[in-house]
Design a protein around this motif. Structure first.
Motif, PDB file in Angstrom:
ATOM      1  N   LEU A 233       0.825  -1.208   0.000  1.00 13.54           N
ATOM      2  CA  LEU A 233       0.000   0.000   0.000  1.00 13.54           C
ATOM      3  C   LEU A 233       0.862   1.261   0.000  1.00 13.54           C
ATOM      4  O   LEU A 233       1.764   1.396   0.808  1.00 13.54           O
ATOM      5  N   ASN A 234       0.540   2.181  -0.912  1.00 18.42           N
ATOM      6  CA  ASN A 234       1.233   3.467  -0.905  1.00 18.42           C
ATOM      7  C   ASN A 234       0.486   4.424   0.028  1.00 18.42           C
ATOM      8  O   ASN A 234      -0.576   4.093   0.561  1.00 18.42           O
ATOM      9  N   SER A 235       1.015   5.611   0.221  1.00 19.89           N
ATOM     10  CA  SER A 235       0.442   6.535   1.203  1.00 19.89           C
ATOM     11  C   SER A 235      -0.977   6.971   0.844  1.00 19.89           C
ATOM     12  O   SER A 235      -1.827   7.120   1.723  1.00 19.89           O
TER      13      SER A 235
ATOM     14  N   HIS B  94     -13.214   3.334  17.542  1.00 17.68           N
ATOM     15  CA  HIS B  94     -13.946   3.697  16.325  1.00 17.68           C
ATOM     16  C   HIS B  94     -13.062   4.346  15.269  1.00 17.68           C
ATOM     17  O   HIS B  94     -13.507   4.518  14.130  1.00 17.68           O
ATOM     18  N   THR B  95     -11.839   4.730  15.621  1.00 21.27           N
ATOM     19  CA  THR B  95     -11.029   5.486  14.661  1.00 21.27           C
ATOM     20  C   THR B  95      -9.657   4.898  14.357  1.00 21.27           C
ATOM     21  O   THR B  95      -9.182   5.035  13.223  1.00 21.27           O
ATOM     22  N   ILE B  96      -8.980   4.290  15.325  1.00 18.84           N
ATOM     23  CA  ILE B  96      -7.599   3.848  15.059  1.00 18.84           C
ATOM     24  C   ILE B  96      -7.341   2.374  15.352  1.00 18.84           C
ATOM     25  O   ILE B  96      -6.205   1.927  15.290  1.00 18.84           O
ATOM     26  N   LEU B  97      -8.394   1.615  15.623  1.00 19.62           N
ATOM     27  CA  LEU B  97      -8.230   0.183  15.876  1.00 19.62           C
ATOM     28  C   LEU B  97      -8.358  -0.638  14.601  1.00 19.62           C
ATOM     29  O   LEU B  97      -7.490  -1.464  14.310  1.00 19.62           O
ATOM     30  N   LEU B  98      -9.402  -0.427  13.819  1.00 20.33           N
ATOM     31  CA  LEU B  98      -9.653  -1.266  12.647  1.00 20.33           C
ATOM     32  C   LEU B  98      -8.899  -0.883  11.376  1.00 20.33           C
ATOM     33  O   LEU B  98      -8.583  -1.770  10.578  1.00 20.33           O
ATOM     34  N   PRO B  99      -8.590   0.394  11.129  1.00 13.68           N
ATOM     35  CA  PRO B  99      -7.860   0.701   9.890  1.00 13.68           C
ATOM     36  C   PRO B  99      -6.548  -0.080   9.713  1.00 13.68           C
ATOM     37  O   PRO B  99      -6.299  -0.585   8.610  1.00 13.68           O
ATOM     38  N   PRO B 100      -5.716  -0.243  10.750  1.00 11.30           N
ATOM     39  CA  PRO B 100      -4.503  -1.032  10.515  1.00 11.30           C
ATOM     40  C   PRO B 100      -4.799  -2.509  10.250  1.00 11.30           C
ATOM     41  O   PRO B 100      -4.050  -3.164   9.518  1.00 11.30           O
ATOM     42  N   VAL B 101      -5.878  -3.035  10.799  1.00 12.50           N
ATOM     43  CA  VAL B 101      -6.260  -4.424  10.519  1.00 12.50           C
ATOM     44  C   VAL B 101      -6.626  -4.550   9.041  1.00 12.50           C
ATOM     45  O   VAL B 101      -6.210  -5.505   8.372  1.00 12.50           O
ATOM     46  N   ASN B 102      -7.359  -3.579   8.529  1.00 13.31           N
ATOM     47  CA  ASN B 102      -7.693  -3.597   7.105  1.00 13.31           C
ATOM     48  C   ASN B 102      -6.455  -3.426   6.234  1.00 13.31           C
ATOM     49  O   ASN B 102      -6.357  -4.013   5.158  1.00 13.31           O
ATOM     50  N   MET B 103      -5.506  -2.627   6.698  1.00 10.08           N
ATOM     51  CA  MET B 103      -4.227  -2.500   5.971  1.00 10.08           C
ATOM     52  C   MET B 103      -3.526  -3.853   5.883  1.00 10.08           C
ATOM     53  O   MET B 103      -3.038  -4.233   4.811  1.00 10.08           O
ATOM     54  N   MET B 104      -3.463  -4.560   7.004  1.00  2.54           N
ATOM     55  CA  MET B 104      -2.804  -5.871   7.011  1.00  2.54           C
ATOM     56  C   MET B 104      -3.537  -6.845   6.093  1.00  2.54           C
ATOM     57  O   MET B 104      -2.900  -7.587   5.331  1.00  2.54           O
TER      58      MET B 104
ATOM     59  N   LEU C  11      -5.313  -6.224   3.409  1.00  3.82           N
ATOM     60  CA  LEU C  11      -5.045  -5.891   2.011  1.00  3.82           C
ATOM     61  C   LEU C  11      -3.583  -6.107   1.636  1.00  3.82           C
ATOM     62  O   LEU C  11      -3.285  -6.564   0.533  1.00  3.82           O
ATOM     63  N   ASN C  12      -2.680  -5.785   2.536  1.00  2.30           N
ATOM     64  CA  ASN C  12      -1.255  -5.937   2.258  1.00  2.30           C
ATOM     65  C   ASN C  12      -0.892  -7.402   1.996  1.00  2.30           C
ATOM     66  O   ASN C  12      -0.080  -7.691   1.129  1.00  2.30           O
ATOM     67  N   TRP C  13      -1.488  -8.300   2.752  1.00  5.66           N
ATOM     68  CA  TRP C  13      -1.147  -9.721   2.644  1.00  5.66           C
ATOM     69  C   TRP C  13      -2.080 -10.500   1.718  1.00  5.66           C
ATOM     70  O   TRP C  13      -1.862 -11.684   1.474  1.00  5.66           O
ATOM     71  N   PHE C  14      -3.123  -9.838   1.203  1.00  7.11           N
ATOM     72  CA  PHE C  14      -4.099 -10.557   0.380  1.00  7.11           C
ATOM     73  C   PHE C  14      -3.431 -11.081  -0.892  1.00  7.11           C
ATOM     74  O   PHE C  14      -2.742 -10.338  -1.589  1.00  7.11           O
ATOM     75  N   PRO C  15      -3.641 -12.367  -1.219  1.00  9.45           N
ATOM     76  CA  PRO C  15      -3.006 -12.954  -2.418  1.00  9.45           C
ATOM     77  C   PRO C  15      -3.800 -12.666  -3.697  1.00  9.45           C
ATOM     78  O   PRO C  15      -4.472 -13.538  -4.242  1.00  9.45           O
ATOM     79  N   PHE C  16      -3.712 -11.449  -4.187  1.00  7.62           N
ATOM     80  CA  PHE C  16      -4.511 -11.021  -5.335  1.00  7.62           C
ATOM     81  C   PHE C  16      -4.265 -11.869  -6.578  1.00  7.62           C
ATOM     82  O   PHE C  16      -5.174 -12.093  -7.358  1.00  7.62           O
ATOM     83  N   LYS C  17      -3.050 -12.331  -6.784  1.00  8.80           N
ATOM     84  CA  LYS C  17      -2.713 -13.058  -8.009  1.00  8.80           C
ATOM     85  C   LYS C  17      -2.775 -14.571  -7.826  1.00  8.80           C
ATOM     86  O   LYS C  17      -2.494 -15.313  -8.764  1.00  8.80           O
ATOM     87  N   ALA C  18      -3.169 -15.023  -6.657  1.00  5.06           N
ATOM     88  CA  ALA C  18      -3.248 -16.462  -6.392  1.00  5.06           C
ATOM     89  C   ALA C  18      -4.551 -17.029  -6.954  1.00  5.06           C
ATOM     90  O   ALA C  18      -5.454 -16.289  -7.352  1.00  5.06           O
ATOM     91  N   LYS C  19      -4.631 -18.344  -6.957  1.00  5.13           N
ATOM     92  CA  LYS C  19      -5.852 -19.011  -7.394  1.00  5.13           C
ATOM     93  C   LYS C  19      -6.990 -18.662  -6.437  1.00  5.13           C
ATOM     94  O   LYS C  19      -6.757 -18.330  -5.275  1.00  5.13           O
ATOM     95  N   MET C  20      -8.204 -18.768  -6.944  1.00  8.23           N
ATOM     96  CA  MET C  20      -9.389 -18.426  -6.160  1.00  8.23           C
ATOM     97  C   MET C  20      -9.442 -19.216  -4.852  1.00  8.23           C
ATOM     98  O   MET C  20      -9.788 -18.668  -3.807  1.00  8.23           O
TER      99      MET C  20
END
Length: 156
Positions: free
Chosen positions: A22-24, A67-77, A79-88
């Motif tokens: 993820l970029n800024s 409500h503001t700083i707990l879940l955004p980093p979880v969503n970052m993780m 997306l960062n680790w999601f295997p977009f190019k892997a098999k379904m």
């Protein structure tokens, strides 16, 4: 409250330390989306239907970090680790493992104070098990849309 503080520090540390994708701009978009989407979701589930709450029932300043700083980093993780190019099948497996991790964490947040800070009324872990994958799919769709917008703006 101690559990919330530890979680916020740990999630933010790991999200930013392990980020390779993820970029800024994407991070700002994910944070903004997560805060807005979580607050809209919680407005109905927490305030209207009284299903669960953070810290104490109703609007509370102490719950603002949740409500503001707990879940955004979880969503970052996620997306960062999601295997977009892997098999379904690998993407589905990743989603299942991530949801299991979220559910385990949710169980920890239900511990009594000072470690726990999340409380159920009629909501249950089964509700989360059904809703969490849907919310993560919405996040994936939003991220893909942001990436497409970014690519299109670079072409200009």
């Amino acid at each position: 409250m101690i559990g919330l503080i530890i979680a916020i520090i740990a999630f933010n540390f790991f999200a930013f330390k392990t980020n390779k994708r993820l970029n800024s701009i994407e991070i700002v978009c994910i944070w903004t989306f997560t805060i807005a989407f979580q607050n809209i979701f919680d407005l109905f589930i927490d305030m209207k239907y009284h299903a669960y709450w953070y810290i104490s029932s109703g609007v509370d300043w102490k719950a603002l970090p949740a409500h503001t700083i707990l879940l955004p980093p979880v969503n970052m993780m996620f997306l960062n680790w999601f295997p977009f190019k892997a098999k379904m099948i690998n993407r589905i497996f990743y989603m299942c493992i991530f949801v299991i991790g979220i559910l385990i964490y949710e169980l920890i947040t239900l511990l009594p104070e000072p470690w726990g800070y999340f409380h159920y009324k009629w909501w249950s872990l089964w509700h989360s098990a059904i809703v969490d994958p849907i919310l993560l799919l919405i996040l994936l769709g939003y991220y893909k849309w942001i990436c497409r917008l970014e690519r299109n703006s670079l072409k200009r």
